[in-house]
Scaffold this motif. Sequence first.
Motif, mmCIF file in Angstrom:
data_model
loop_
_atom_site.group_PDB
_atom_site.id
_atom_site.type_symbol
_atom_site.label_atom_id
_atom_site.label_comp_id
_atom_site.label_asym_id
_atom_site.label_seq_id
_atom_site.Cartn_x
_atom_site.Cartn_y
_atom_site.Cartn_z
ATOM 1 N N SER A 157 0.852 -1.182 0.000
ATOM 2 C CA SER A 157 0.000 0.000 0.000
ATOM 3 C C SER A 157 0.885 1.229 0.000
ATOM 4 N N GLY A 158 0.265 2.402 -0.248
ATOM 5 C CA GLY A 158 1.040 3.634 -0.258
ATOM 6 C C GLY A 158 1.725 3.894 1.063
ATOM 7 N N GLU A 159 1.026 3.654 2.159
ATOM 8 C CA GLU A 159 1.602 3.892 3.484
ATOM 9 C C GLU A 159 2.760 2.945 3.755
ATOM 10 N N PRO A 191 2.458 11.289 -2.268
ATOM 11 C CA PRO A 191 1.091 10.800 -2.018
ATOM 12 C C PRO A 191 0.472 10.220 -3.280
ATOM 13 N N GLY A 192 -0.208 9.104 -3.121
ATOM 14 C CA GLY A 192 -0.897 8.479 -4.233
ATOM 15 C C GLY A 192 -0.062 7.510 -5.042
ATOM 16 N N TYR A 193 1.225 7.361 -4.688
ATOM 17 C CA TYR A 193 2.063 6.438 -5.462
ATOM 18 C C TYR A 193 1.576 5.007 -5.275
ATOM 19 N N ASP A 194 1.503 4.281 -6.380
ATOM 20 C CA ASP A 194 1.131 2.866 -6.367
ATOM 21 C C ASP A 194 2.013 2.160 -7.390
ATOM 22 N N TYR A 195 2.833 1.234 -6.921
ATOM 23 C CA TYR A 195 3.723 0.539 -7.846
ATOM 24 C C TYR A 195 2.955 -0.127 -8.980
ATOM 25 N N GLY A 196 1.752 -0.583 -8.699
ATOM 26 C CA GLY A 196 0.951 -1.238 -9.723
ATOM 27 C C GLY A 196 0.659 -0.362 -10.923
ATOM 28 N N ASP A 197 0.707 0.967 -10.752
ATOM 29 C CA ASP A 197 0.468 1.869 -11.872
ATOM 30 C C ASP A 197 1.546 1.747 -12.947
#
Length: 217
Positions: A157-159, A191-197
């Motif tokens: 998760s981002g956190e 904020p909002g970073y997601d490796y899945g992107d």
Amino acid sequence: MSDSRGRLNRDQVLRAAVALADANGLESLTMRKLGVELGIEAMSLYNHVANKVDLLDGMIDCVFAEIELPAGEADWKTAARRRAISAREVLSRHRWATALMESRTSPGPKTLRHHDAVLGLLRGAGFSIEMAAHAYSLMDSYIYGFALQETSLPFDSGESTTKAAQAIMARFAAGEYPNLTELATQHVMRPGYDYGDEFEYGLDLILDGLERAVSTG
């Protein structure tokens, strides 16, 4: 096929095995535990699967059945993109399956239908047999490789990504690894970073490259 009491069939056995592997990992799946889950003796499972290999073959067939097949899209890139995104989503639900998807020597009907549909999509789009083989190998290497990498990351998760990055950075002196620090602070920890992107960005590069290759081939 039903057991002697008419309660179970092969599909129910396979889906119970998939659920156990999802919950506890493939290494925890035994015929005894599967029998307990289904409320039968382990030996009764052999009315539905020949052995553990047959069980795994069937489980992988169940996973392939969940992946969206190309159907009705206006162009092959749209269809291939949807199929790839669906495959990654399915593998994220069944993390144990990624390494086994292409390992079966007795693939089931849903597995074969999946492969046939993707090849049909490529051939219908004008890919030669050789180019279709290249394209399929490239796409699936990327899908499975990304899925495997996702399962091994120390965050989900981002956190937790930020916490993992901070813990790693705390181990080295300021300025020791400037490029990694820049990536972490200006990209990963935002904020909002997601490796899945990252998946769809790489997928689009592959599909664009294949489109150029087939149009000039």
